[in-house]
Design a protein around this motif. Structure first.
Motif, PDB file in Angstrom:
ATOM      1  N   ASN A 208       0.600  -1.045  -0.091  1.00 40.12           N
ATOM      2  CA  ASN A 208      -0.383  -0.247  -0.085  1.00 40.12           C
ATOM      3  C   ASN A 208       0.684   0.989  -0.236  1.00 40.12           C
ATOM      4  O   ASN A 208       0.744   2.249  -0.586  1.00 40.12           O
ATOM      5  CB  ASN A 208      -0.539  -0.046   1.063  1.00 40.12           C
ATOM      6  N   ILE A 209       2.070   1.222   0.889  1.00 42.83           N
ATOM      7  CA  ILE A 209       2.499   2.558   0.696  1.00 42.83           C
ATOM      8  C   ILE A 209       3.672   2.174  -0.564  1.00 42.83           C
ATOM      9  O   ILE A 209       3.654   4.101  -1.198  1.00 42.83           O
ATOM     10  CB  ILE A 209       4.561   1.947   1.477  1.00 42.83           C
ATOM     11  N   ASP A 215       0.807   7.052  -6.681  1.00 49.27           N
ATOM     12  CA  ASP A 215       0.011   7.949  -7.069  1.00 49.27           C
ATOM     13  C   ASP A 215       0.018   9.013  -7.361  1.00 49.27           C
ATOM     14  O   ASP A 215      -0.603  10.394  -8.383  1.00 49.27           O
ATOM     15  CB  ASP A 215      -1.704   7.338  -5.842  1.00 49.27           C
ATOM     16  N   VAL A 216       1.181   9.324  -6.005  1.00 51.25           N
ATOM     17  CA  VAL A 216       1.369  11.014  -5.667  1.00 51.25           C
ATOM     18  C   VAL A 216       2.613  10.968  -6.902  1.00 51.25           C
ATOM     19  O   VAL A 216       2.303  12.413  -7.835  1.00 51.25           O
ATOM     20  CB  VAL A 216       2.632  11.020  -4.892  1.00 51.25           C
ATOM     21  N   LEU A 217       2.674  10.226  -7.488  1.00 49.57           N
ATOM     22  CA  LEU A 217       4.203  10.853  -8.652  1.00 49.57           C
ATOM     23  C   LEU A 217       3.197  10.658  -9.742  1.00 49.57           C
ATOM     24  O   LEU A 217       4.112  11.251 -10.986  1.00 49.57           O
ATOM     25  CB  LEU A 217       5.385   9.855  -8.802  1.00 49.57           C
ATOM     26  N   ALA A 353       1.340  12.378   2.598  1.00 50.91           N
ATOM     27  CA  ALA A 353       2.405  11.921   2.494  1.00 50.91           C
ATOM     28  C   ALA A 353       2.347  12.600   1.452  1.00 50.91           C
ATOM     29  O   ALA A 353       3.732  12.793   0.516  1.00 50.91           O
ATOM     30  CB  ALA A 353       0.884  10.530   1.115  1.00 50.91           C
ATOM     31  N   TYR A 354       1.363  13.562   0.583  1.00 47.20           N
ATOM     32  CA  TYR A 354       1.555  14.415  -0.190  1.00 47.20           C
ATOM     33  C   TYR A 354       3.428  15.558   0.393  1.00 47.20           C
ATOM     34  O   TYR A 354       4.265  15.878  -0.357  1.00 47.20           O
ATOM     35  CB  TYR A 354       0.552  15.018  -0.890  1.00 47.20           C
ATOM     36  N   PRO A 408      -7.350  14.467 -11.974  1.00 48.44           N
ATOM     37  CA  PRO A 408      -8.356  13.965 -11.225  1.00 48.44           C
ATOM     38  C   PRO A 408      -9.285  13.824  -9.548  1.00 48.44           C
ATOM     39  O   PRO A 408     -10.081  13.222  -9.611  1.00 48.44           O
ATOM     40  CB  PRO A 408      -8.273  12.620 -11.623  1.00 48.44           C
ATOM     41  N   ILE A 409      -7.910  13.753  -8.792  1.00 50.20           N
ATOM     42  CA  ILE A 409      -8.236  13.684  -7.440  1.00 50.20           C
ATOM     43  C   ILE A 409      -8.496  14.812  -6.587  1.00 50.20           C
ATOM     44  O   ILE A 409      -8.242  14.341  -5.529  1.00 50.20           O
ATOM     45  CB  ILE A 409      -6.272  12.493  -6.588  1.00 50.20           C
ATOM     46  N   THR A 410      -8.224  15.753  -6.964  1.00 51.91           N
ATOM     47  CA  THR A 410      -8.194  16.970  -6.679  1.00 51.91           C
ATOM     48  C   THR A 410      -9.581  17.511  -6.349  1.00 51.91           C
ATOM     49  O   THR A 410     -10.323  17.772  -7.635  1.00 51.91           O
ATOM     50  CB  THR A 410      -7.368  18.205  -7.570  1.00 51.91           C
TER      51      THR A 410
END
Length: 423
Positions: A208-209, A215-217, A353-354, A408-410
């Protein structure tokens, strides 16, 4: 906006962060000298590099878990480690014990603790602040950080060499007080409604990490923004590297009938920058909050870039002073706005995480700062000035590009572009 109107967590964090920065900055800048004398420059450089890498990795780990189990638990654990490390750091430099290996290990543990705390504390501020408050909050935080660095450097200069045990004891007491405040006065701020269902499992945590940071990248908007951040901060790291060396080698002048060496001119530049920040940061940032974020960012980056470009080649005293004022004003404009825009574009479920990834930008920028020193040995001063201008222009381009991209996630209500236009 007033300080008393902020969420209590923010009020407490600003005060505790001030004293933490003050005490930490009274130690960290001088540890390189201490380690070089005790174990040699080569081993000292290796240890400091390991500290940075360890702090980065543990920050990524903390960012992931903070978004799953909450902010306060990890902050308390990190502060307990800090108290433990600083106690033994003081003991290792006491009249009863003088242990260089114990000092090295405890300094490393202290660095890991700081690596855990920073992304979580940054995420906590976003948790409990509104868009309208963040200009003021980040401006206030920027002011307290610079004031703490200045006072901490003076305190370290007076105490580190001859009264190291007293200095470390003061730092330990501060960390102990901070721990008590964290336990009894700081409240959990993570909104569990925003956590993703996949957070519930811990059996595949490493996987998961990995996917969390993948996903961040993949978040193009954030990565473009991060690139702009690295380029902008890399200019700041040129000040105490190439620019300081260039002034030492090239600069010589008179000011009010006093002969000024290059190092003295560099000290004057740093003093002007620090005094301006301490005197005007809060009212200036508050005033800038009236204008659209996009315009403030653009003007600020232009001033910031122009200031560094002229510092890269000029040996005219008056121009150096003027450019220092210009780049400081530019920094006061773009830096708080950068943090406001960053807070607005990261998703609720992975804030820490971000923030952990964003924190790595400073380490990358520091490496670019060292690279600039190397390039300066081959390029003439006007070549370095041109390079600084290109870095600043590229940074501004990427900042503005990030504001036009859609993630898309913001969420729409967190869109910094919308906020900038609404301003």
């Amino acid at each position: 906006m007033r300080y008393t109107e902020l969420h209590r967590n923010i009020q407490i964090r600003i005060i505790t962060d001030f004293f933490t920065d003050l005490t930490q900055k009274s130690i960290i800048p001088f540890m390189a000298i201490y380690l070089s004398l005790q174990i040699g420059a080569g081993w000292a450089g290796l240890l400091l590099t390991i500290n940075i890498i360890g702090s980065m990795l543990v920050g990524l780990w903390a960012g992931y878990w903070s978004d799953r189990i909450g902010r306060k638990k990890l902050m308390v654990i990190a502060q307990i480690l800090q108290v433990f490390a600083l106690f033994w750091l003081a003991a290792a430099n006491s009249p009863w014990l003088n242990s260089v290996p114990l000092t090295c290990w405890m300094f490393f543990l202290s660095s890991l603790s700081s690596g855990i705390t920073v992304p979580i504390a940054n995420a906590m501020i976003v948790d409990v602040s509104s868009e309208s408050e963040r200009h003021y909050v980040y401006g206030l935080q920027y002011w307290t950080t610079n004031a703490a660095i200045t006072i901490g450097a003076l305190m370290g200069g007076l105490l580190f060499e001859s009264f190291r045990f007293i200095l470390f004891s003061i730092v330990w007491i501060e960390s102990l007080v901070t721990l008590v405040i964290l336990i009894f006065y700081i409240h959990e701020t993570m909104d569990r409604r925003h956590t993703i269902l996949s957070h519930r499992t811990t059996s595949i945590a490493p996987k998961n990490i990995f996917y969390t940071y993948i996903d961040v990248l993949k978040d193009t908007r954030f990565m473009v923004f991060l690139t702009a951040t690295v380029l902008a901060i890399s200019l700041e790291f040129q000040l105490d590297k190439y620019i300081a060396v260039r002034l030492k080698n090239e600069f010589s002048a008179q000011l009010l009938h006093w002969n000024i060496t290059g190092l003295q001119m560099f000290s004057l530049i740093m003093a002007i920058n620090t005094v301006l920040v301490v005197l005007i940061a809060i009212p200036f940032t508050k005033w800038m909050g009236r204008f659209p974020s996009r315009k403030v960012m653009t003007v600020g980056m232009c001033l910031y870039t122009a200031g560094f470009a002229f510092l890269g080649f000029s040996n005219w005293t008056l121009l150096l002073i003027i450019c220092t004022v210009i780049l400081t004003l530019g920094e006061l404009m773009y830096n708080p706005v950068r943090q406001v825009l960053l807070a607005g574009m990261i998703p609720d479920a992975n804030r820490a995480a971000y923030m952990a990834v964003d924190g790595m930008s400073y380490n990358v920028a520091a490496l670019l700062g060292s690279l600039g020193l190397t390039l300066g040995a081959f390029l003439p001063s006007y070549g370095m000035a041109t390079l600084y201008a290109l870095l600043g222009i590229a940074s501004l381009f990427f900042f503005r590009r990030a504001l036009t991209l859609q993630s898309p996630i913001t969420k729409a209500h967190h869109d910094p572009v919308a906020c900038a236009d609404a301003s």
